[in-house]
Enzyme design. Structure first.
Site, short mmCIF file in Angstrom:
data_model
loop_
_atom_site.label_atom_id
_atom_site.label_comp_id
_atom_site.label_asym_id
_atom_site.label_seq_id
_atom_site.Cartn_x
_atom_site.Cartn_y
_atom_site.Cartn_z
N SER A 1 -6.32 -3.74 14.48
CA SER A 1 -5.96 -3.21 15.74
C SER A 1 -7.07 -2.90 16.75
O SER A 1 -6.90 -3.14 17.87
CB SER A 1 -5.31 -1.95 15.19
OG SER A 1 -5.99 -1.00 14.61
N CYS B 1 0.81 -1.20 0.01
CA CYS B 1 0.13 -0.11 0.05
C CYS B 1 0.99 1.25 0.06
O CYS B 1 2.16 1.02 -0.19
CB CYS B 1 -0.99 -0.09 1.31
SG CYS B 1 -2.22 1.11 1.10
N ARG C 1 -3.58 3.17 12.81
CA ARG C 1 -3.37 4.59 12.00
C ARG C 1 -2.29 5.47 13.02
O ARG C 1 -1.43 6.08 12.60
CB ARG C 1 -4.42 5.33 11.50
CG ARG C 1 -5.08 4.52 10.53
CD ARG C 1 -6.68 5.43 10.03
NE ARG C 1 -6.98 4.60 9.05
CZ ARG C 1 -8.10 4.75 8.34
NH1 ARG C 1 -8.95 6.00 8.71
NH2 ARG C 1 -8.82 4.09 7.69
N LYS D 1 -11.65 -7.72 5.88
CA LYS D 1 -11.29 -7.01 6.82
C LYS D 1 -12.15 -5.69 7.07
O LYS D 1 -12.45 -5.23 6.58
CB LYS D 1 -9.77 -6.33 6.41
CG LYS D 1 -8.96 -5.62 7.38
CD LYS D 1 -7.85 -4.87 6.60
CE LYS D 1 -7.17 -3.86 7.89
NZ LYS D 1 -6.17 -3.24 6.98
N CYS E 1 -0.16 4.31 1.96
CA CYS E 1 -0.84 5.28 3.08
C CYS E 1 0.48 5.64 4.26
O CYS E 1 0.51 6.56 4.58
CB CYS E 1 -2.04 4.65 3.72
SG CYS E 1 -1.82 3.20 4.64
N ARG F 1 -11.40 7.51 3.70
CA ARG F 1 -10.84 6.39 2.84
C ARG F 1 -12.21 5.90 2.15
O ARG F 1 -12.31 4.96 1.57
CB ARG F 1 -10.27 5.49 3.43
CG ARG F 1 -8.88 5.86 4.06
CD ARG F 1 -7.86 4.51 4.14
NE ARG F 1 -6.78 4.74 5.15
CZ ARG F 1 -5.87 5.61 5.16
NH1 ARG F 1 -5.71 6.50 4.19
NH2 ARG F 1 -5.11 5.48 6.13
N LYS G 1 -12.48 -4.97 2.03
CA LYS G 1 -12.04 -4.22 3.16
C LYS G 1 -12.76 -2.85 3.28
O LYS G 1 -13.29 -2.25 2.47
CB LYS G 1 -10.50 -3.69 2.59
CG LYS G 1 -9.98 -2.79 3.96
CD LYS G 1 -8.35 -2.48 3.31
CE LYS G 1 -7.85 -1.48 4.38
NZ LYS G 1 -6.53 -1.27 3.89
#
Ligand code: PBG
Length: 322
Positions: free
Chosen positions: A270, A116, A201, A244, A118, A213, A191
């Protein structure tokens, strides 16, 4: 009377009729790799999870291997960020160095890279921007460069996570043309734009600097759209389909299990980890029992593979149980 309690009367019969098991082989453990030296920083919102610089990483890897965990998923916390996240396709980039180091010193550990942008873009979005909008097709070109760079570094599997249309096709073609025909793709197929990513994050400093997003990650209200997206990834050649987050989306895991014959993975993210750790630290729940129950629910829903920050805790618990 129909009596289902007969088969629950003691531990032996309950063990005989148990349908679902957790094994350490089911887990992928995420690793946060940070640029720099001497870094071993605990992430405040994720007790027990650290950011590691490469010179310290062996401490963590030794523990992982000793616990029998066989696969890791790499995330980077770089020093420098730019508009396109160009470090992601630099052969001397942070993730590339991490892949080389792990494969050299722990050749049997299966290394998967999260693909990715980000964590590497200064705006925190998952690709190239056109004004304030993520430019899908320009991002695909960079994705191809990134996976090839990871492949050359020796990664075992790539996991593109940006929810950019055409990702699996682009990545498969790039890998095949470069001769990496045997390198598998685990697609972040379904996702969601989820608030459960909050602690992650913070961990990698990847919160978008503006907006959200929602133009690329999915609406949590949608299930059929998830099936459609998974079917595109399946057609494009994904080797493993992932859902996810996990806990609030077990219906999607079950849908995918029923509809596809490739292995299904789920990402126990998380926020799901932090909530259990926090409530357990307050003594409000039994952390080990709730961890076990939630991981078991993912297996029961049909996941073959669970990406989880609990991998080490669960591996330890499984060891004491046998
Ligand atoms: C994006 C990415 C995210 C996670 C893994 N890869 C988050 C996001 O979309 O912001 C979240 C993982 C977690 O919460 O544990 N590259």
């Amino acid at each position: 009377m129909q009596r289902t309690r007969r088969l629950r009367s003691n531990a032996s019969i309950r063990a005989l009729v148990r349908e679902t098991y957790l094994r350490v082989d089911d887990f992928i453990y995420p690793l946060f790799i940070q640029e720099g030296k001497g870094i071993e920083d605990e992430i405040t919102s994720m007790p027990g999870i650290k950011r590691w610089s490469l010179d310290r990483l062996s401490k963590e890897l030794d523990e992982i291997v000793a616990l029998g965990i066989k696969a890791v998923l790499l995330f980077g916390v770089p020093d420098k960020k730019d508009a396109d996240g160009s470090e992601t396709w630099d052969d001397a980039g942070l993730i590339q160095r991490a892949i080389k180091l792990i494969k050299t010193n722990y050749p049997d550990l299966y290394v998967i890279s999260d693909v990715c942008f980000c964590e590497f873009t200064d705006h925190g979005h998952c690709g190239v921007l056109d004004g304030h909008v993520l430019d899908n097709d320009a991002t695909l070109d960079n994705l191809a460069k990134q996976v090839l760079s990871h492949a050359h570094a020796g990664v075992d599997m790539v996991a593109p996570s940006g929810m950019i249309d055409g990702t699996v096709e682009t990545v498969r073609n790039a890998l095949d043309e470069a001769g990496f025909v045997n390198l598998p793709i685990m697609a972040y197929s379904v996702k969601y734009a989820s608030a459960f990513y909050g602690p992650f994050r913070e961990a990698v400093d990847s919160a978008p600097s503006f907006g959200d997003r929602k133009t690329y990650q999915m609406d949590p209200a949608n299930a059929r759209e998830g099936l459609l997206k998974a079917s595109y990834d399946d057609l494009e050649g994904a080797d493993i389909l992932m859902v996810k987050p996990a806990l609030s989306y077990l219906d999607i895991v079950a849908h995918l299990r029923e509809n596809f014959d490739v292995p299904i993975a789920c990402y126990n993210v998380s926020g799901e980890y932090s909530m259990i750790k926090a409530a357990s630290a307050k003594g409000w729940i039994d952390g080990d029992a709730v961890m076990t129950e939630s991981l078991l629910s993912m297996k029961r829903a049909g996941a073959n593979i669970i990406i989880t920050y609990f991998a080490k805790d669960m591996a330890r618990l499984l060891k004491t149980e046998t």
